[in-house]
Design an enzyme around this catalytic site. Sequence first.
Site, mmCIF file in Angstrom:
data_model
loop_
_atom_site.group_PDB
_atom_site.id
_atom_site.type_symbol
_atom_site.label_atom_id
_atom_site.label_comp_id
_atom_site.label_asym_id
_atom_site.label_seq_id
_atom_site.Cartn_x
_atom_site.Cartn_y
_atom_site.Cartn_z
ATOM 1 N N HIS A 65 0.841 -1.193 0.000
ATOM 2 C CA HIS A 65 0.000 0.000 0.000
ATOM 3 C C HIS A 65 0.878 1.246 0.000
ATOM 4 C CE1 HIS A 65 -3.923 -2.067 1.521
ATOM 5 N NE2 HIS A 65 -3.889 -1.966 0.207
ATOM 6 N N ASP A 67 0.982 4.124 1.455
ATOM 7 C CA ASP A 67 1.454 4.804 2.660
ATOM 8 C C ASP A 67 2.605 4.060 3.323
ATOM 9 O OD1 ASP A 67 -0.512 2.822 3.264
ATOM 10 O OD2 ASP A 67 -0.834 3.667 5.247
ATOM 11 N N HIS A 68 2.998 2.920 2.745
ATOM 12 C CA HIS A 68 4.126 2.152 3.282
ATOM 13 C C HIS A 68 5.313 2.080 2.325
ATOM 14 C CE1 HIS A 68 1.924 0.388 6.816
ATOM 15 N NE2 HIS A 68 0.925 0.831 6.080
ATOM 16 N N HIS A 141 -4.371 -8.890 5.853
ATOM 17 C CA HIS A 141 -4.718 -7.561 5.371
ATOM 18 C C HIS A 141 -5.376 -7.699 3.997
ATOM 19 C CE1 HIS A 141 -4.685 -3.303 5.634
ATOM 20 N NE2 HIS A 141 -3.758 -3.076 4.726
#
Length: 317
Positions: A65, A67-68, A141
Amino acid sequence: MEIQFLGTGAGSPGKFRNVTSTALRLLDERNSVWLFDVGEATQHQILRTTLKPRKIDKIFITHLHGDHIFGLPGLLSSRSFQGGNEPLTIYGPKGIRDFVEVSMRVSETKLSYKIHYRELSADGMIFEDDKFRVYAQHLDHRIECFGYRVVEKDHPGELMVDKLREAQIPSGPVYGELKAGKTVTLPDGRTVSGADFLGPSQPGRIVALLGDTRQTRNAARLTQDADVLVHESTFAKGESKLARAYYHSTNIQAAELAKRTNVKMLLLNHISARYTGKMALELQQQAREVFKNTRVVKDFDEYNVPFQKITAEGAQK
């Protein structure tokens, strides 16, 4: 061994929290820094610390993702201009190599060092040297996601100098050999074993760093007896249904995991922008009702990972 948080927010950057990135500082242990996730603007966050990008030799990505991982291209590029000439290894789910190489190719970025990729598929040990082992386990996830368990190997016991003197063993190079556990022959003909003059070994430290996840059995495998657990807290007490729907965890679920698996300290990160100021402190207080040694971390917080004290009988305190 120290943990420094470069970003502690969830989803998108906010005024007070950048997106996820955590540094494990191993300067005393192996003169290096390991990063866990590299959210957007991680290199900007590093500029506000004493970290040196050239010291970063391993990057562990939990999942793909944005944001990582959106901070990876910029950080890797800047490392070239800041004396980072040594190879770097990136661990993460399948696709992380494509993401980096496409970014480098499209931007025509030339690096001064080689990147090694370890795209993960199976659970288990993914790295070992003479000081550390690192394990990865699948989490739960929306996309493939991993958690990591860093295990420091035990340190040899201290050399009991008083006992050596009592045995009338003269000081000198022989002390170093005995410290290494070797068996040596003394000038007077006696043969002595280093094992007889060493105190109890010092157990190594364990740090577990989890990516975004719902509650899963693999989390317990990663966190059992950890000295420090870094766990997401995207949702708060009473929001377990929302957390499950969005493949995340609540602060209470993280605290229950820490308590159940004998963790020493729980550090909550990946905090939603909904929780600012007093509301973030409420997340902490709620979790402490379940697991007392809990802290909600902020960007740039640093935590030393202490050794557990060992008694003369070899038991941990």
